[in-house]
Design a protein around this motif. Structure first.
Motif, PDB file in Angstrom:
ATOM      1  N   GLN A 273     130.407  65.599  56.554  1.00 33.37           N
ATOM      2  CA  GLN A 273     130.195  66.646  55.542  1.00 33.37           C
ATOM      3  C   GLN A 273     131.433  67.542  55.462  1.00 33.37           C
ATOM      4  N   HIS A 274     131.839  67.835  54.224  1.00 36.02           N
ATOM      5  CA  HIS A 274     132.963  68.755  54.025  1.00 36.02           C
ATOM      6  C   HIS A 274     132.591  69.748  52.934  1.00 36.02           C
ATOM      7  N   LYS A 275     133.469  70.693  52.681  1.00 32.70           N
ATOM      8  CA  LYS A 275     133.146  71.761  51.733  1.00 32.70           C
ATOM      9  C   LYS A 275     132.878  71.238  50.326  1.00 32.70           C
ATOM     10  N   GLY A 276     133.401  70.055  50.025  1.00 35.61           N
ATOM     11  CA  GLY A 276     133.171  69.486  48.706  1.00 35.61           C
ATOM     12  C   GLY A 276     131.713  69.222  48.421  1.00 35.61           C
ATOM     13  N   PHE A 277     130.903  69.112  49.462  1.00 35.91           N
ATOM     14  CA  PHE A 277     129.465  68.921  49.275  1.00 35.91           C
ATOM     15  C   PHE A 277     128.741  70.238  49.032  1.00 35.91           C
ATOM     16  N   ASP A 282     131.232  70.099  58.284  1.00 28.64           N
ATOM     17  CA  ASP A 282     130.824  69.815  59.659  1.00 28.64           C
ATOM     18  C   ASP A 282     131.698  70.579  60.653  1.00 28.64           C
ATOM     19  N   PRO A 283     131.102  71.005  61.784  1.00 24.41           N
ATOM     20  CA  PRO A 283     131.891  71.682  62.809  1.00 24.41           C
ATOM     21  C   PRO A 283     132.862  70.724  63.495  1.00 24.41           C
ATOM     22  N   GLU A 290     133.247  74.816  69.248  1.00 22.46           N
ATOM     23  CA  GLU A 290     133.605  74.770  67.837  1.00 22.46           C
ATOM     24  C   GLU A 290     134.885  75.562  67.587  1.00 22.46           C
ATOM     25  N   VAL A 291     135.875  74.881  67.010  1.00 17.17           N
ATOM     26  CA  VAL A 291     137.163  75.524  66.742  1.00 17.17           C
ATOM     27  C   VAL A 291     137.510  75.517  65.258  1.00 17.17           C
ATOM     28  N   GLY A 292     136.644  74.919  64.428  1.00 17.07           N
ATOM     29  CA  GLY A 292     136.920  74.888  63.003  1.00 17.07           C
ATOM     30  C   GLY A 292     135.849  74.139  62.246  1.00 17.07           C
ATOM     31  N   ARG A 293     136.093  73.996  60.942  1.00 23.78           N
ATOM     32  CA  ARG A 293     135.165  73.288  60.055  1.00 23.78           C
ATOM     33  C   ARG A 293     135.960  72.342  59.151  1.00 23.78           C
ATOM     34  N   TYR A 309     141.059  67.547  55.903  1.00 30.17           N
ATOM     35  CA  TYR A 309     141.607  68.845  56.300  1.00 30.17           C
ATOM     36  C   TYR A 309     140.588  69.559  57.185  1.00 30.17           C
ATOM     37  N   ILE A 310     141.106  70.293  58.155  1.00 28.65           N
ATOM     38  CA  ILE A 310     140.294  71.153  59.011  1.00 28.65           C
ATOM     39  C   ILE A 310     140.818  72.576  58.910  1.00 28.65           C
ATOM     40  N   LEU A 311     139.929  73.530  58.649  1.00 20.29           N
ATOM     41  CA  LEU A 311     140.281  74.938  58.732  1.00 20.29           C
ATOM     42  C   LEU A 311     139.900  75.389  60.139  1.00 20.29           C
TER      43      LEU A 311
END
Length: 338
Positions: A273-277, A282-283, A290-293, A309-311
């Motif tokens: 899962q990514h922000k496009g959904f 996903d963490p 957890e260090v990002g999404r 990409y990971i933020l």
């Protein structure tokens, strides 16, 4: 079991690789806001983080629009058509117009949504210049990157912009009136055969797989971030006033809290899962913490591997680190991927 919607689709592969190896063309009109008036340059200069007033006529600039917290609320390309006439290319023209309305400060300027007045055809890839030259009445050999110029195709008036959303060194955008769009498509098909050009018909290719390989963003990737977190701080005009400047200066002094990184997942059939959904993504776990999404996730036809990409928290990850994403092994890598 989930199956990779890209890897095994030969139509997607052929369209993607045409852009990378020969040329690909497709219809995709961004929304256009035309901004005019004697104060148009000064007004746009205040709206965007990168300067607009110093743009020469016939040149373009990619820039972010910030709110007062220095969060990116839109990323656009500004094209200067005349001294007092600009296009702002966006995917959110209604939101852009509302923001402009709310932040006008007495400037003598006007703006109009002209999206329906123009069709845009992207021609991208190593042989795109050859194809465009086969179409246009005036050769485009000397046209610089991020520049727009009037031209014609067998007498049909067009504007040719050198640029694109694929990451290719050679790419062009043909702007034409909708009444002439069908004629331009016919000529692209006819002339394209000589250059092994292919029409790109799959939206996932033109909008996701090609741009992601090049490290490009969609606004959904940038939501609630600031330019320093996503590598868009280059070219910001600090010697002028723009919305969000005060907050952005504090971020520059203190350093960003997060950073956008690339990652790959070698296993083919994974669902992440990514922000496009529409959610937070996903963490991303490092040592169980957890260090990002995940901001974006897709497949690279060039690299034959899943990419994204990971933020992440600034400084917690480095190239080569292994992370866990939805139970799969991810490797931090450079971005862009090609």
């Amino acid at each position: 079991m989930y199956q990779n919607v890209y890897k095994y689709d030969e139509m997607k592969r052929s369209e993607h690789m045409a852009v990378r190896q020969t040329a690909g063309w497709y219809y995709w009109t961004h929304q256009l806001l035309e901004v005019t008036g004697k104060d148009a340059a000064a007004f746009l200069d205040r709206m965007f983080a990168n300067p607009v007033a110093n743009l020469k006529v016939g040149r373009d600039r990619y820039t972010a629009m910030l709110n007062e917290k220095a969060e990116i609320i839109d990323d656009v390309v500004v094209l200067r058509l005349e001294e007092d006439k600009f296009w702002v290319s966006t995917l959110f023209v209604k939101k852009l117009t509302a923001w402009f309305d709310a932040h006008r400060n007495g400037e003598e300027t006007a703006y109009e949504d002209v999206t329906k007045k123009w069709d845009m055809y992207a021609v991208q890839g190593p042989r795109s210049r050859d194809l465009v030259n086969a179409l246009t009445d005036t050769p485009v050999d000397e046209q610089k990157f991020f520049s727009i110029a009037d031209n014609s195709i067998e007498g049909i008036p067009v504007k040719i912009n050198r640029g694109g959303f694929t990451g290719e060194k050679l790419g062009y955008e043909i702007y034409v009136s909708p009444e002439q769009g069908a004629a331009i498509e016919e000529k692209l098909r006819e002339k394209g055969e000589a250059f092994d050009a292919k029409e790109v018909t799959d939206f996932q290719i033109m909008a996701i797989s090609l741009p992601t390989e090049a490290g490009f963003y969609y606004m959904r990737d940038l939501m609630y971030t600031n330019p320093f977190e996503v590598g868009l701080e280059r070219g910001i005009g600090w010697d002028r006033d723009f919305i969000g400047r005060e907050a952005l200066e504090k971020i520059r002094e203190q350093g960003p809290a997060r950073e956008m990184l690339g990652f790959t997942v070698e296993e083919a059939d994974v669902h992440i899962q990514h922000k496009g959904f529409g959610g937070p993504g996903d963490p991303v776990l490092l040592g169980g913490r957890e260090v990002g999404r995940v901001s974006k996730f897709t497949y690279s036809f060039v690299k034959d591997i899943n990419i994204g990409y990971i933020l992440a928290e600034k400084g917690t990850l480095k190239v080569g680190d292994h992370v866990s994403v939805h139970g799969f092994d991810g490797v931090i890598t450079e971005k862009p991927f090609i």
